[in-house]
Design an enzyme around this catalytic site. Structure first.
Site, PDB file in Angstrom:
ATOM      1  N   GLU A   1     -32.648  -3.557 -19.534  1.00 42.67           N
ATOM      2  CA  GLU A   1     -32.837  -2.139 -19.883  1.00 42.67           C
ATOM      3  C   GLU A   1     -33.998  -1.529 -19.094  1.00 42.67           C
ATOM      4  O   GLU A   1     -34.889  -2.257 -18.603  1.00 42.67           O
ATOM      5  CB  GLU A   1     -33.075  -2.013 -21.398  1.00 42.67           C
TER       6      GLU A   1
ATOM      7  N   ARG B   1     -30.450  -9.644 -26.637  1.00 43.61           N
ATOM      8  CA  ARG B   1     -29.404  -8.903 -27.345  1.00 43.61           C
ATOM      9  C   ARG B   1     -28.079  -8.855 -26.584  1.00 43.61           C
ATOM     10  O   ARG B   1     -27.020  -8.763 -27.197  1.00 43.61           O
ATOM     11  CB  ARG B   1     -29.903  -7.503 -27.736  1.00 43.61           C
TER      12      ARG B   1
ATOM     13  N   ASN C   1       0.821  -1.213   0.000  1.00 37.68           N
ATOM     14  CA  ASN C   1       0.000   0.000   0.000  1.00 37.68           C
ATOM     15  C   ASN C   1       0.853   1.260   0.000  1.00 37.68           C
ATOM     16  O   ASN C   1       0.521   2.236  -0.663  1.00 37.68           O
ATOM     17  CB  ASN C   1      -0.945   0.009   1.214  1.00 37.68           C
ATOM     18  N   ILE C   2       1.958   1.219   0.751  1.00 39.93           N
ATOM     19  CA  ILE C   2       2.829   2.407   0.767  1.00 39.93           C
ATOM     20  C   ILE C   2       3.397   2.631  -0.641  1.00 39.93           C
ATOM     21  O   ILE C   2       3.419   3.745  -1.149  1.00 39.93           O
ATOM     22  CB  ILE C   2       3.966   2.261   1.814  1.00 39.93           C
ATOM     23  N   ARG C   3       3.816   1.538  -1.276  1.00 35.88           N
ATOM     24  CA  ARG C   3       4.358   1.648  -2.640  1.00 35.88           C
ATOM     25  C   ARG C   3       3.328   2.257  -3.593  1.00 35.88           C
ATOM     26  O   ARG C   3       3.624   3.182  -4.346  1.00 35.88           O
ATOM     27  CB  ARG C   3       4.737   0.273  -3.197  1.00 35.88           C
ATOM     28  N   LEU C   4       2.105   1.717  -3.537  1.00 34.43           N
ATOM     29  CA  LEU C   4       1.053   2.228  -4.424  1.00 34.43           C
ATOM     30  C   LEU C   4       0.772   3.692  -4.142  1.00 34.43           C
ATOM     31  O   LEU C   4       0.566   4.493  -5.036  1.00 34.43           O
ATOM     32  CB  LEU C   4      -0.236   1.405  -4.244  1.00 34.43           C
ATOM     33  N   LYS C   5       0.785   4.032  -2.855  1.00 34.09           N
ATOM     34  CA  LYS C   5       0.519   5.410  -2.448  1.00 34.09           C
ATOM     35  C   LYS C   5       1.595   6.336  -3.030  1.00 34.09           C
ATOM     36  O   LYS C   5       1.286   7.363  -3.633  1.00 34.09           O
ATOM     37  CB  LYS C   5       0.530   5.466  -0.910  1.00 34.09           C
TER      38      LYS C   5
ATOM     39  N   ARG D   1     -22.482  -1.669 -24.318  1.00 35.89           N
ATOM     40  CA  ARG D   1     -23.852  -2.016 -24.712  1.00 35.89           C
ATOM     41  C   ARG D   1     -23.770  -3.253 -25.602  1.00 35.89           C
ATOM     42  O   ARG D   1     -22.718  -3.573 -26.153  1.00 35.89           O
ATOM     43  CB  ARG D   1     -24.479  -0.860 -25.493  1.00 35.89           C
ATOM     44  N   HIS D   2     -24.898  -3.917 -25.761  1.00 34.28           N
ATOM     45  CA  HIS D   2     -24.998  -5.030 -26.702  1.00 34.28           C
ATOM     46  C   HIS D   2     -24.716  -4.521 -28.112  1.00 34.28           C
ATOM     47  O   HIS D   2     -24.772  -3.313 -28.375  1.00 34.28           O
ATOM     48  CB  HIS D   2     -26.426  -5.589 -26.635  1.00 34.28           C
TER      49      HIS D   2
ATOM     50  N   VAL E   1     -29.041   1.622 -18.306  1.00 30.78           N
ATOM     51  CA  VAL E   1     -28.380   0.929 -17.193  1.00 30.78           C
ATOM     52  C   VAL E   1     -26.894   1.296 -17.140  1.00 30.78           C
ATOM     53  O   VAL E   1     -26.338   1.581 -16.070  1.00 30.78           O
ATOM     54  CB  VAL E   1     -28.559  -0.599 -17.379  1.00 30.78           C
TER      55      VAL E   1
ATOM     56  N   ARG F   1     -41.364  13.530 -19.791  1.00 31.26           N
ATOM     57  CA  ARG F   1     -40.042  12.886 -19.763  1.00 31.26           C
ATOM     58  C   ARG F   1     -38.961  13.898 -20.150  1.00 31.26           C
ATOM     59  O   ARG F   1     -37.880  13.921 -19.560  1.00 31.26           O
ATOM     60  CB  ARG F   1     -40.012  11.694 -20.719  1.00 31.26           C
TER      61      ARG F   1
ATOM     62  N   ASN G   1     -32.966  -1.480 -32.493  1.00 33.91           N
ATOM     63  CA  ASN G   1     -32.139  -0.278 -32.667  1.00 33.91           C
ATOM     64  C   ASN G   1     -32.252   0.213 -34.113  1.00 33.91           C
ATOM     65  O   ASN G   1     -32.384   1.413 -34.361  1.00 33.91           O
ATOM     66  CB  ASN G   1     -30.651  -0.561 -32.391  1.00 33.91           C
TER      67      ASN G   1
ATOM     68  N   HIS H   1     -27.244  -2.288 -21.293  1.00 27.68           N
ATOM     69  CA  HIS H   1     -28.051  -1.410 -22.140  1.00 27.68           C
ATOM     70  C   HIS H   1     -27.778   0.056 -21.796  1.00 27.68           C
ATOM     71  O   HIS H   1     -27.257   0.358 -20.729  1.00 27.68           O
ATOM     72  CB  HIS H   1     -29.535  -1.711 -21.906  1.00 27.68           C
ATOM     73  N   GLN H   2     -28.250   0.910 -22.699  1.00 28.32           N
ATOM     74  CA  GLN H   2     -27.948   2.338 -22.589  1.00 28.32           C
ATOM     75  C   GLN H   2     -28.259   2.949 -21.221  1.00 28.32           C
ATOM     76  O   GLN H   2     -27.366   3.498 -20.563  1.00 28.32           O
ATOM     77  CB  GLN H   2     -28.708   3.083 -23.684  1.00 28.32           C
TER      78      GLN H   2
HETATM   79  O1  F6P Z   1     -32.873   2.893 -27.767  1.00 26.19           O
HETATM   80  C1  F6P Z   1     -32.156   1.955 -27.058  1.00 26.19           C
HETATM   81  C2  F6P Z   1     -32.522   1.992 -25.598  1.00 26.19           C
HETATM   82  O2  F6P Z   1     -31.714   1.048 -24.939  1.00 26.19           O
HETATM   83  C3  F6P Z   1     -34.011   1.720 -25.282  1.00 26.19           C
HETATM   84  O3  F6P Z   1     -34.349   0.367 -25.169  1.00 26.19           O
HETATM   85  C4  F6P Z   1     -34.202   2.496 -24.010  1.00 26.19           C
HETATM   86  O4  F6P Z   1     -35.552   2.781 -23.719  1.00 26.19           O
HETATM   87  C5  F6P Z   1     -33.377   3.733 -24.290  1.00 26.19           C
HETATM   88  O5  F6P Z   1     -32.267   3.289 -25.027  1.00 26.19           O
HETATM   89  C6  F6P Z   1     -32.915   4.460 -23.054  1.00 26.19           C
HETATM   90  O6  F6P Z   1     -32.370   5.706 -23.432  1.00 26.19           O
HETATM   91  P1  F6P Z   1     -33.189   7.066 -23.155  1.00 26.19           P
HETATM   92  O7  F6P Z   1     -33.363   7.101 -21.670  1.00 26.19           O
HETATM   93  O8  F6P Z   1     -32.298   8.149 -23.678  1.00 26.19           O
HETATM   94  O9  F6P Z   1     -34.523   7.005 -23.850  1.00 26.19           O
END
Ligand code: F6P
Length: 332
Positions: free
Chosen positions: A218, A197, A56-60, A144-145, A287, A243, A151, A284-285
């Site tokens: 997602e 996916r 840890n000292i070395r890393l520090k 992402r997938h 998440v 939204r 898509n 997914h996007q």
């Molecule tokens: O379009 C791809 C995707 O993963 C959708 O399934 C999801 O609803 C969306 O992106 C999420 O992105 P945003 O919150 O910008 O709509």
């Protein structure tokens, strides 16, 4: 400390006062300052393993900004050891108030946890988090997938397979990348959601265990699942506008909000913190925006707008001096 207390009084939930506080007098002073304003939990980590202390000292000295200006590594080591010796002279073990003591837990094999005068939901979660977290350097790869059929059509949600060109090509490119990048990492693992996916994107990767997490699915778009953004705008203009106004808090009717997604990711985050070997997360996007924000320390309000493009790997390197990031764009 004053600053932190005023932030807590404005609604802050957890503040970390990062200081050594090795003497009883000093801790008493902190408790006095917080009296009637916020609760204090002392956290003491004790390590008796000389090899871990040396490492840890070395890393520090290698990585900490404290030693960025010190070109002589050995001089840095001597300086840090003197610093330690000075602390040792005034050190009095924590025995007062609420505290969590982690004794020889750094190696991940055994050790002891002492918890004194801790109760309530949040303090309980803090204990749980601390038991699982560590500083062993390791990468987390987020992607992402590959492009899905939905898509291509601009439809959100759903559970379609990969597009036959770009989507499938990405799954092969990703497998090549992972094979090279994690060649010597036998304990690495691949995490996907339960949606086709991501599972298909992981399929060409061989040699590592694969784990499916529902929590990595997602964002659930509820009644809007399967629609395009244009269709939502046309058929449900109020939903579309709400939204747009507050993407973080907006919850799709019979579906989820970003805040819901963030909340369901807690066990995934704890498990990622706990891992000592690399993990590839194929999700997914929405998440990945939330996961990325956690590691990159991005504010809550930015999360729904963070860029997480398709066919790009975000490599997060977890280590002693925080988190570093690299992006690899495997395809356009
Ligand atoms: O379009 C791809 C995707 O993963 C959708 O399934 C999801 O609803 C969306 O992106 C999420 O992105 P945003 O919150 O910008 O709509």
């Amino acid at each position: 400390m004053d600053d932190m207390i005023s932030w807590m009084q404005e609604g802050g939930q957890v503040g970390i006062f990062d200081a050594t506080n090795s003497s009883r007098a000093r801790r008493n002073m902190l408790m006095k300052m917080a009296e009637g304003k916020c609760k204090i939990i002392f956290l003491e980590t004790i390590c008796n393993d000389e090899r871990i202390i040396e490492r840890n000292i070395r890393l520090k000295v290698q990585q900490s900004p404290d030693y960025a200006e010190e070109p002589d590594f050995e001089a840095g080591m001597r300086d840090f050891k003197t610093r330690l010796a000075n602390y040792e002279k005034v050190y009095e073990p924590v025995e007062e108030g609420s505290y969590i003591k982690m004794i020889d837990m750094a190696s991940g094999h055994g050790g002891q946890l002492q918890v004194n005068n801790i109760s309530g939901y949040l303090p309980g979660r803090i204990v749980f988090f601390l038991v699982n977290t560590h500083l062993t350097p390791r990468p987390i790869l987020l992607t992402r997938h590959g492009e899905s059929r939905d898509n291509v059509r601009g439809r959100i949600g759903g559970d379609t397979v990969l597009s036959s060109e770009a989507g499938q090509l990405y799954s092969k490119k990703l497998a090549n990348f992972v094979e090279k990048r994690l060649k010597s990492e036998r304990a690495a693992s691949i995490w996907t959601s339960t949606l086709q996916r991501t599972i298909l994107t992981a399929r060409p990767i061989v040699g590592f265990p694969k784990i499916q997490w529902r929590a990595l699915d997602e964002i659930n778009a509820g009644v809007c699942d399967g629609m395009t953004y244009e269709e939502i705008k046309k058929n449900m203009p109020e939903e579309y506008e709400s939204r747009k106004k507050d993407k973080l808090r907006y919850r799709y009717p019979r579906g989820e909000s970003y805040l819901d997604v963030i909340q369901r990711l807690e066990p995934v985050i704890i498990e990622l913190e706990r891992q000592r070997a690399p993990v590839v997360v194929i999700s997914h996007q929405a998440v990945l925006r939330a996961l990325y924000a956690y590691f990159a320390d991005r504010p809550l309000k930015e999360i729904p707008h963070i860029e997480v493009p398709l066919h790009t790997i975000i490599e997060i390197q977890m280590g002693v001096s925080g988190v570093q990031e690299k992006r690899y764009k495997l395809m356009d």
